[in-house]
Motif scaffolding. Structure first.
Motif, mmCIF file in Angstrom:
data_model
loop_
_atom_site.group_PDB
_atom_site.id
_atom_site.type_symbol
_atom_site.label_atom_id
_atom_site.label_comp_id
_atom_site.label_asym_id
_atom_site.label_seq_id
_atom_site.Cartn_x
_atom_site.Cartn_y
_atom_site.Cartn_z
ATOM 1 N N ILE A 267 -3.986 1.737 -10.135
ATOM 2 C CA ILE A 267 -3.445 0.410 -9.120
ATOM 3 C C ILE A 267 -3.463 0.758 -8.001
ATOM 4 N N ALA A 268 -3.031 2.432 -7.378
ATOM 5 C CA ALA A 268 -3.039 2.270 -5.989
ATOM 6 C C ALA A 268 -4.673 3.086 -5.802
ATOM 7 N N SER A 269 -5.695 3.530 -6.187
ATOM 8 C CA SER A 269 -6.911 3.209 -6.078
ATOM 9 C C SER A 269 -7.557 2.340 -6.006
ATOM 10 N N VAL A 270 -7.101 0.977 -6.534
ATOM 11 C CA VAL A 270 -8.080 -0.288 -6.881
ATOM 12 C C VAL A 270 -7.613 -1.191 -5.695
ATOM 13 N N LEU A 271 -6.129 -1.063 -5.370
ATOM 14 C CA LEU A 271 -5.687 -2.293 -3.785
ATOM 15 C C LEU A 271 -6.506 -0.824 -2.657
ATOM 16 N N PHE A 272 -6.504 0.311 -2.302
ATOM 17 C CA PHE A 272 -6.967 1.306 -1.409
ATOM 18 C C PHE A 272 -7.867 0.113 -0.897
ATOM 19 N N PHE B 11 -8.445 6.964 0.511
ATOM 20 C CA PHE B 11 -7.781 7.604 0.322
ATOM 21 C C PHE B 11 -7.847 6.772 -1.271
ATOM 22 N N GLY B 12 -8.884 6.088 -1.333
ATOM 23 C CA GLY B 12 -9.064 4.884 -3.198
ATOM 24 C C GLY B 12 -9.579 6.023 -4.047
ATOM 25 N N LEU B 13 -10.463 7.338 -3.524
ATOM 26 C CA LEU B 13 -11.414 7.419 -4.590
ATOM 27 C C LEU B 13 -10.437 8.899 -5.086
ATOM 28 N N SER B 14 -9.372 9.698 -3.297
ATOM 29 C CA SER B 14 -8.484 10.830 -3.644
ATOM 30 C C SER B 14 -7.637 10.095 -5.352
ATOM 31 N N ASN B 15 -7.505 9.172 -4.416
ATOM 32 C CA ASN B 15 -6.558 9.024 -5.248
ATOM 33 C C ASN B 15 -6.534 9.278 -6.856
ATOM 34 N N LEU B 16 -7.957 9.032 -7.339
ATOM 35 C CA LEU B 16 -8.188 8.964 -8.910
ATOM 36 C C LEU B 16 -8.979 9.956 -9.066
ATOM 37 N N ARG B 17 -8.314 11.656 -8.224
ATOM 38 C CA ARG B 17 -9.082 12.692 -8.952
ATOM 39 C C ARG B 17 -7.386 12.985 -9.764
ATOM 40 N N LEU B 18 -8.071 14.299 -10.632
ATOM 41 C CA LEU B 18 -6.770 13.708 -11.460
ATOM 42 C C LEU B 18 -6.394 15.602 -11.206
ATOM 43 N N GLU B 19 -4.813 15.723 -11.446
ATOM 44 C CA GLU B 19 -4.926 17.678 -11.598
ATOM 45 C C GLU B 19 -4.070 17.761 -12.264
ATOM 46 N N TYR B 20 -5.022 18.680 -12.788
ATOM 47 C CA TYR B 20 -4.109 19.539 -14.323
ATOM 48 C C TYR B 20 -3.832 20.779 -14.260
ATOM 49 N N ASP B 21 -3.014 21.285 -12.625
ATOM 50 C CA ASP B 21 -2.228 22.874 -13.094
ATOM 51 C C ASP B 21 -0.674 22.118 -12.690
ATOM 52 N N GLU B 22 0.289 23.479 -13.891
ATOM 53 C CA GLU B 22 1.445 23.037 -13.277
ATOM 54 C C GLU B 22 2.099 23.293 -12.326
ATOM 55 N N GLU B 23 2.357 22.685 -11.269
ATOM 56 C CA GLU B 23 3.439 24.060 -10.750
ATOM 57 C C GLU B 23 4.784 22.987 -10.065
ATOM 58 N N LEU C 28 1.083 -1.346 -0.147
ATOM 59 C CA LEU C 28 0.191 -0.239 -0.015
ATOM 60 C C LEU C 28 1.051 1.148 0.102
ATOM 61 N N VAL C 29 1.873 1.094 0.725
ATOM 62 C CA VAL C 29 2.508 2.100 0.713
ATOM 63 C C VAL C 29 3.656 2.741 -0.527
ATOM 64 N N PHE C 30 3.825 1.364 -0.795
ATOM 65 C CA PHE C 30 5.042 2.072 -1.841
ATOM 66 C C PHE C 30 3.642 2.072 -3.509
ATOM 67 N N LYS D 120 8.129 7.435 -17.048
ATOM 68 C CA LYS D 120 8.122 7.161 -18.456
ATOM 69 C C LYS D 120 7.285 6.251 -18.581
ATOM 70 N N LYS D 121 7.544 5.334 -17.949
ATOM 71 C CA LYS D 121 7.166 3.649 -18.219
ATOM 72 C C LYS D 121 5.824 3.434 -17.824
ATOM 73 N N ILE D 122 6.112 4.186 -16.058
ATOM 74 C CA ILE D 122 4.614 4.395 -15.689
ATOM 75 C C ILE D 122 4.193 5.031 -15.459
ATOM 76 N N PRO D 123 2.504 5.322 -16.199
ATOM 77 C CA PRO D 123 2.618 7.324 -16.443
ATOM 78 C C PRO D 123 1.801 7.299 -14.848
ATOM 79 N N GLU D 124 1.522 8.435 -15.088
ATOM 80 C CA GLU D 124 1.244 9.273 -13.350
ATOM 81 C C GLU D 124 -0.247 8.168 -13.146
ATOM 82 N N VAL D 125 -1.125 8.882 -14.406
ATOM 83 C CA VAL D 125 -2.634 8.374 -14.679
ATOM 84 C C VAL D 125 -2.868 6.513 -13.411
#
Length: 303
Positions: free
Chosen positions: A171-176, A78-90, A10-12, A161-166
């Motif tokens: 994956i994290a959301s499904v596990l949570f 946590f599972g639901l919040s991980n599905l929310r995507l942010e688009y602003d570049e910071e 889960l932490v990974f 690049k190989k394992i994209p952010e989304v």
């Protein structure tokens, strides 16, 4: 051993691509590798150690059945919040407020403060409260954070690049959600609650996923249209006959993202998943209407 594997996994997945990796990568460009690893180990050790101590205190005064309810709720959130995507570049890395200290203390302090109240610390505390062997949970969360940080140092940019952010978020959301619903099922069995309520919660989660998906669609429309429009403003009044500038490159990059034209690793499946962070071609029409409304086609010199 099951507690170890569950905490480690889960932490990974929660920290892959998170700020911990970016901090590790940033520090590795400024300090020696051994200094960075020692600093990270101290910061994470103190942070998660504090969480496990708090978990030990909580478990003495709160019934384990109620802690399981809390754990289930935290995993689902946590599972639901991980599905929310942010688009602003910071900026990926903020300036450290501990830079006047020595390298090891600087890194350790930055990691300790940066992870306070973070999802991994909350996970460590929650799982530590549930587990009989709290030391095992500490070792699992600590080692998982160290592995993620070391990956950030050595291959963070390549792996991103190989394992994209989304994809990692999903994956994290499904596990949570899986562990959350599993814990919740145990709660229902413990308190002998009617399974109809479990089904209602499951339907509620599905509905929440749909709402989050719709929100992602709306935010990506607003972000890409606003960014392309802002770049087009730079072209107004331009007298250059050749279009070879940073504004053009920005517009091309944004348009490619808008249309979802990038090729992703692992074939079409991840390409399809990653397209959830891009705008589909049919929505490109919204940008066209924006350009016509603001009369950019009349104000920008044809080149």
């Amino acid at each position: 051993m099951s507690n170890f594997l569950e905490a480690f996994l889960l932490v990974f997945v929660a920290e892959m691509g998170d700020k911990s990796q970016l901090l590790s990568l940033a520090f590795a460009t400024k300090f020696k590798l051994s200094t960075v690893i020692i600093g990270i180990a101290l910061g994470i050790g103190f942070n998660h150690g504090l969480a496990i101590i708090a978990a030990s205190f909580i478990s003495q005064y709160i019934d384990m059945d109620y802690i399981q309810i809390l754990a289930a709720a935290i995993f689902i959130v946590f599972g639901l919040s991980n599905l929310r995507l942010e688009y602003d570049e910071e900026d990926d890395i903020k300036k450290s407020y501990f830079s006047h200290l020595g390298p090891v203390v600087t890194i350790a302090s930055t990691f300790f403060v940066g992870e306070l109240g973070d999802k991994t610390q909350i996970l460590a505390m929650t799982m530590g409260a549930m587990a009989e062997n709290k030391l095992m949970v500490f070792v699992a969360t600590f080692s998982s954070m160290m592995v993620v940080s070391i990956i950030g140092i050595f291959v963070g940019r390549i792996l991103k690049k190989k394992i994209p952010e989304v994809t990692m978020n999903i994956i994290a959301s499904v596990l949570f959600l899986f562990f959350g619903m599993t814990s919740l099922w145990g709660v229902f069995e413990t308190f002998d609650i009617n399974r109809v309520f479990y089904l209602a919660i499951l339907i509620g989660i599905v509905g929440s996923v749909y709402i989050i998906y719709q929100g992602n669609q709306k935010r990506k429309d607003e972000y890409f249209i606003a960014e392309i429009t802002r770049n087009l403003d730079n072209c107004v009044g331009c007298t250059e006959k050749t279009c070879d500038c940073s504004t053009r490159e920005n517009i091309e990059r944004l348009t490619q993202g808008y249309l979802g034209g990038e090729v992703k690793f692992l074939g079409n499946m991840i390409n399809y998943i990653e397209d959830t962070k891009k705008i589909s071609p049919k929505k490109y029409y919204n940008l066209y209407l924006k350009i016509k409304e603001e009369k950019y086609d009349e104000r920008i010199m044809l080149r």
